[in-house]
Design an enzyme around this catalytic site. Sequence first.
Site, PDB file in Angstrom:
ATOM      1  N   HIS A 149       0.856  -1.193   0.000  1.00 21.93           N
ATOM      2  CA  HIS A 149       0.000   0.000   0.000  1.00 21.93           C
ATOM      3  C   HIS A 149       0.892   1.243   0.000  1.00 21.93           C
ATOM      4  CE1 HIS A 149      -3.283   2.615   0.350  1.00 21.93           C
ATOM      5  NE2 HIS A 149      -3.986   2.036   1.302  1.00 21.93           N
ATOM      6  N   HIS A 152      -2.646   7.075  -0.786  1.00 23.03           N
ATOM      7  CA  HIS A 152      -3.645   7.664   0.120  1.00 23.03           C
ATOM      8  C   HIS A 152      -3.077   8.277   1.395  1.00 23.03           C
ATOM      9  CE1 HIS A 152      -6.607   4.549  -1.795  1.00 23.03           C
ATOM     10  NE2 HIS A 152      -6.150   5.438  -2.672  1.00 23.03           N
ATOM     11  N   TYR A 154      -0.656   7.075   3.405  1.00 18.82           N
ATOM     12  CA  TYR A 154      -0.080   6.158   4.389  1.00 18.82           C
ATOM     13  C   TYR A 154       1.444   6.143   4.253  1.00 18.82           C
ATOM     14  CZ  TYR A 154      -4.938   4.963   5.088  1.00 18.82           C
ATOM     15  OH  TYR A 154      -6.291   5.035   5.353  1.00 18.82           O
TER      16      TYR A 154
END
Length: 346
Positions: A149, A152, A154
């Site tokens: 990931h 966004h 993070y």
Amino acid sequence: MSNTQTVQALFRPFTLGTLSLSNRTVMAPMTRQKSPNGVPGPDVAAYYRRRAENGVGLIVTEGTVINHADSSNQKDVPFFYGEAALNGWANVVSEVHAAGGKIVPQIWHMGARGNVNEYSEEEIAGIVQEFAKAAAEAKRLGFDGIELHGAHGYLIDQFFWEKTNQRTDRYGGSFVDRTTFAAEVVKACREAVGPDFPIILRISQWKGIDYSAKLVQSAEELKQFLAPLVEAGVDIFHCSTRRFWEPEFEGSELNFAGWVKQLTGKPTIMVGSVGLEGDVSTFFSTGSGSGNASLDGLIPKLENQEFDLVAIGRALLADPAWVKKISEGRVEELIPFTPEALQTLH
């Protein structure tokens, strides 16, 4: 979308190395906070199995966190470390495979509580190794690949973004230099899993706190930004936008996933309000949910091979049989994404 012919492009097989999918649909990762003490139970396995039984080509799990003090700031988010959690994930894999599905875990670190300047190089090296350990565990458990990931806002994205990365060492600097941490994570994971295990990297321009944010301003900058990530070993880019139908840069109709594929030659997963009347942010701002939307604007882009795979998030969250119903032309039976539907998630 009046008949199954219209959506035929969604249901062509896809193969990349060891990853062979029956169709082009992907279940997007969606945090659910349904894993008490970080352990995914039989209900989590059943949740994913239902999507596999109903024809989803590839399932990307909800974000599942690595072993680091800052990795999670939400209750009941699953871990990807420790015997109990890993045994739970082994059961998830078993159930999905038994239903004929393919599945990858999304390996996640939610981010520095302040900003990434606070991490020493020694601590960063430790975090990189925790990503690699998680990748190795995913392979051991029988997953079909991994997704990192990097979107966004993070942790990986915090290193990408100028506002959260003002380091003056090798992890900071230009937008290209700020890819260093992500490239090290990808390289370490590649070393942990070998040359043939698929590595997906999810990226976005927008952040959870800023929908208008941009990592790069042009296609040329995007090309420079992506080059170190490709070299590090990314196999597939999962390109997150709010609205798949919006062009990424002026002068071209290509969306984010389209540009990334064109610039890298790598397969891309496109995600961004597929199957919804409005974009995903509408639900959070108004709580109103969304009706089902036609896929007419999506299919031509897929047929033109602008991207390779299509991720469905909230539409598939509300209706586990979304893919099967689409493939059979039963669009009138789709369950819309509404607050009421979310009360009875299954």
